[in-house]
Every structure is written in structure tokens, then in C-alpha cells.
Write a protein that holds these residues in place. Structure first.
Motif, mmCIF file in Angstrom:
data_model
loop_
_atom_site.group_PDB
_atom_site.id
_atom_site.type_symbol
_atom_site.label_atom_id
_atom_site.label_comp_id
_atom_site.label_asym_id
_atom_site.label_seq_id
_atom_site.Cartn_x
_atom_site.Cartn_y
_atom_site.Cartn_z
ATOM 1 N N GLY A 78 0.817 -1.218 0.000
ATOM 2 C CA GLY A 78 0.000 0.000 0.000
ATOM 3 C C GLY A 78 0.842 1.256 0.000
ATOM 4 O O GLY A 78 0.550 2.228 -0.700
ATOM 5 N N GLU A 79 1.920 1.240 0.782
ATOM 6 C CA GLU A 79 2.823 2.396 0.826
ATOM 7 C C GLU A 79 3.514 2.593 -0.518
ATOM 8 O O GLU A 79 3.660 3.731 -0.986
ATOM 9 N N ALA A 120 -12.183 -8.776 -3.490
ATOM 10 C CA ALA A 120 -10.825 -9.327 -3.490
ATOM 11 C C ALA A 120 -10.088 -8.940 -2.205
ATOM 12 O O ALA A 120 -9.860 -7.760 -1.939
ATOM 13 N N THR A 121 -9.701 -9.929 -1.420
ATOM 14 C CA THR A 121 -9.094 -9.681 -0.114
ATOM 15 C C THR A 121 -7.846 -8.827 -0.214
ATOM 16 O O THR A 121 -7.692 -7.828 0.506
ATOM 17 N N ASN A 122 -6.931 -9.226 -1.104
ATOM 18 C CA ASN A 122 -5.657 -8.511 -1.179
ATOM 19 C C ASN A 122 -5.844 -7.096 -1.707
ATOM 20 O O ASN A 122 -5.278 -6.142 -1.174
ATOM 21 N N GLN A 123 -6.641 -6.947 -2.760
ATOM 22 C CA GLN A 123 -6.873 -5.618 -3.338
ATOM 23 C C GLN A 123 -7.438 -4.656 -2.287
ATOM 24 O O GLN A 123 -6.975 -3.527 -2.139
ATOM 25 N N ASP A 133 -7.041 -0.078 1.398
ATOM 26 C CA ASP A 133 -7.235 0.493 2.737
ATOM 27 C C ASP A 133 -5.955 1.170 3.218
ATOM 28 O O ASP A 133 -6.003 2.256 3.813
ATOM 29 N N VAL A 134 -4.810 0.540 2.967
ATOM 30 C CA VAL A 134 -3.538 1.154 3.354
ATOM 31 C C VAL A 134 -3.317 2.442 2.565
ATOM 32 O O VAL A 134 -2.888 3.458 3.122
ATOM 33 N N ALA A 152 -4.201 10.061 3.812
ATOM 34 C CA ALA A 152 -4.669 10.960 4.872
ATOM 35 C C ALA A 152 -3.516 11.650 5.603
ATOM 36 O O ALA A 152 -3.739 12.572 6.391
ATOM 37 N N LYS A 153 -2.285 11.231 5.308
ATOM 38 C CA LYS A 153 -1.120 11.828 5.955
ATOM 39 C C LYS A 153 -0.807 13.193 5.341
ATOM 40 O O LYS A 153 -1.109 13.440 4.168
#
Length: 359
Positions: free
Chosen positions: A166-167, A192-195, A200-201, A207-208
Motif C-alpha cells: 500500500g505504501e 478481493a481480499t488482497n486488493q 485500505d492502506v 490521509a497523511k
């Protein structure tokens, strides 16, 4: 390729690159459900790291869908590993990536008394009842690439950490957008779980403060279908004329989006990035459509999953955190929290290095 979770990819790798996971037993219909083959959640089960790997294990692969370039590379790595383990390799699966399309295949594999089922779940929950029936029958379940719910598998082979992927996706999007502007995501299926975990990450990263000038305008779904992904990419660009970057964390989606942009007026104006196979993406990197994208080793994910499944079925591991096992040419791995086994970090591909890779 990755030689272990601590080693870097090398250009001389003879195998293909990319991403995998586990199971638990206790049934009475299989030899593997004895005292040496108990799963992680089986009462009284314990690991014997000195147990000999069983030969002749029946190891079945159930990817999200057949005839998907990424899945083909993954399962190809699994086939190589099963051969090294002197086991019996089987590949089954649906032609679509819908939530419930894998259930009937799991039921058939139970009837065939497989020793290990290696599955990339289209939906983390839809496959659970059948997977738990498999475990009750003494079959070890390893999820790979896309995890099943933790209570219905023994181990999970993850291509890289969810946080790291995600990063990486967020960082590439920001660099390509010049630190500000509109971005969109072109994902696989909504379930899809991984997607979803990677997205989400990304949302948390966005948001940073350092990403405050980036705006995620939409997440679209191409269902890991080439034509639908192509159409969704077209729709995003038509709906958001100020869009700067499309991030596609799926090899089908990034290739389809790149194909559309490469022959449109958006070429040079809208950047495409995400997770892709070098061989699929090479032409788009060469023609300037894509500046950078990333991926891990799909073949090594499938390879690692076979050795994890064999270690489970042989009683060397139960899927508990801290247990160790050897995975052939990839070296030794340690099981992390919740039965997760991480292959290694993703590699970023650009015009400077893409010709070093062939997968």
C-alpha cells in the motif's frame, strides 16, 4: 527472483516473479489426519521440525480464475515445486473471479482426497465452509496471494506485507502526480481480499500530511477481466478530465489501462502505475505510457505455497507463529502472526531495469 524473504530479486533468475498460504486437519478420511499431520487448530497438535517430508503428496492449486496471466505464473511455480517434492500436481479453477465460483471445485477436491489445497480466495468468506470441510477431512489448506478468512486455512502465503504494498502504490502515485492532483484506483473485484487490504492502506497513507494535495476521486472495478478493465479505465478518464494517475493493483487492470492510454490522447498526460508483470508491461514502458510500476515474484509465491503445504501435511509445522521450514531454493522461512508467511518486498520496474526481467 526472490531467493528468500530476505534476499533481493536477481536478473539471472530462471523462474518467474511474484506472490501465497495454509491449512488444518483433524478428519478421519485421510492418512494426513494422523498424529504427524495435525493442523494448527487441531487440539493437541504439535510440530516436529525433524519430520521427513512426505513424498507422493497430492497438492491441488485453485487460483482465482484460470487463463489469467498472473495466476498462470503463480501456479507454474507451484507445479515446479510439487515436482521437486515428488508429489502429484493438480490445477483446477473457474473462468470467472466471482465470489462463489470456487466452492464447487473445493468440494470436488475433498472427494478426490487431496493432501493439500492451495487457494487464492476470490472472497474470504464464501470459500470458508468448504475449506473447513476439507480441513475436517484431514486436508491442509494454504491460501496464497489473496487470503481466505483466518479461521478456515492453516497458513497464508503473502507476496509482500500489506502495509509495504500500500505504501509503495501511494508513493508511486504521488511521484507521478507531482505530489498533487486527482488520482483513481482500478481494482479487481469488490471482494478481493488482497486488493481491498492494499487500498485500505493507500487511503490511510493519503490521509497523511505529505499526501494532503492528492485526491482519490474513485475506485473502479474491472473484475480482473481485460475488456471490462479497459472500459473502466476509459470511463475514469472521461469522467475525471483532470485525472493525473490511475493506480491499478492488479496485473490485468494495469495492462488494460495502459493499452487504452497508449493509443489515446491521454498518453503523456495521465500516468498509469500499480502492480504488473514485466513481460506484459514492457511495451508500455518502452513507448513512454508507463514510467514505473511494481511487483513481487508470482512463480515464487506458488513455489513457496507448495513447500508450506508439504511441511504442514508432513507435520513439520502446524501454522503457528515462530515455526520454521525450508522451501527448496528459496531457503528457510519463519511463520508470522496469524499463520502469515511473507515472500519478500516488491520490486519497482522502470525503463532502466525492465529488460533485466523475463516473466
Amino acid at each position: 527472483m526472490f531467493r528468500s524473504h530476505r534476499r533481493l530479486l536477481t536478473a539471472t533468475s530462471a523462474s518467474l516473479l511474484v506472490l501465497g498460504l495454509t491449512a488444518c486437519g483433524g478428519g478421519t478420511t485421510k492418512d494426513s489426519a494422523d498424529s504427524t499431520g495435525g493442523g494448527a487448530t487441531q487440539p493437541g497438535a504439535s510440530a516436529n521440525p525433524n519430520a521427513e517430508l512426505k513424498s507422493g503428496l497430492k497438492i491441488a492449486y485453485l487460483p482465482k480464475q484460470l487463463n489469467n496471466p498472473y495466476s498462470d505464473v503463480e501456479t507454474g511455480g507451484g507445479k515446479v515445486a510439487v515436482g521437486e517434492l515428488k508429489g502429484e500436481y493438480k490445477l483446477v479453477g473457474p473462468n470467472d473471479a466471482s465470489a462463489s465460483s470456487q466452492v464447487s471445485y473445493i468440494n470436488t477436491l475433498i472427494q478426490q482426497q487431496q493432501d493439500v489445497i492451495v487457494v487464492a480466495a476470490n472472497d474470504p468468506n464464501a470459500v470458508c465452509p468448504s475449506l473447513n470441510q476439507a480441513r475436517q477431512a484431514g486436508i491442509k489448506v494454504v491460501s496464497f496471494d489473496s487470503d481466505a478468512s483466518k479461521d478456515c486455512r492453516d497458513a497464508f502465503i503473502n507476496q509482500a506485507t500489506t502495509q509495504g504494498i500500500g505504501e509503495s502504490l501511494t508513493k508511486m502515485a504521488s511521484e507521478l502526480a507531482g505530489g498533487e492532483g486527482e488520482i483513481a484506483i482500478l481494482s479487481a473485484t469488490p471482494n478481493a481480499t488482497n486488493q481491498n487490504a492494499w487500498i485500505d492502506v493507500m487511503k490511510k497513507e493519503l490521509a497523511k500530511p505529505e499526501y494532503s494535495k492528492l485526491k482519490l476521486v474513485k475506485t473502479a472495478y474491472g473484475n480482473d477481466d481485460d475488456q471490462k478493465s479497459f472500459q473502466e479505465a476509459q470511463g475514469l478518464l472521461q469522467s475525471y478530465p483532470n485525472l493525473k494517475v490511475i493506480v491499478s493493483p492488479t496485473t490485468v487492470g494495469i495492462a488494460a489501462a495502459s493499452r487504452y492510454v497508449s493509443s489515446s490522447n491521454y498518453k503523456g498526460k495521465v500516468a498509469i502505475t500499480g502492480l504488473g508483470l514485466p513481460n506484459q508491461m514492457r511495451q508500455y514502458v518502452k513507448d513512454g505510457t508507463v514510467k514505473k510500476f511494481a511487483l513481487w515474484n508470482p512463480a515464487d509465491i506458488g513455489y513457496l505455497a507448495a513447500f508450506a503445504g508439504a511441511a504442514l501435511a508432513s507435520g513439520q509445522i502446524t501454522g503457528a507463529e515462530g515455526e520454521k521450514f525450508k522451501a527448496g531454493k528459496l531457503g528457510e522461512y519463519t511463520i508470522g502472526a496469524a499463520g502469515e508467511i511473507v515472500l519478500g518486498p516488491p520490486t519497482e520496474f522502470t525503463a532502466e531495469n525492465i529488460d533485466q526481467f523475463n516473466f
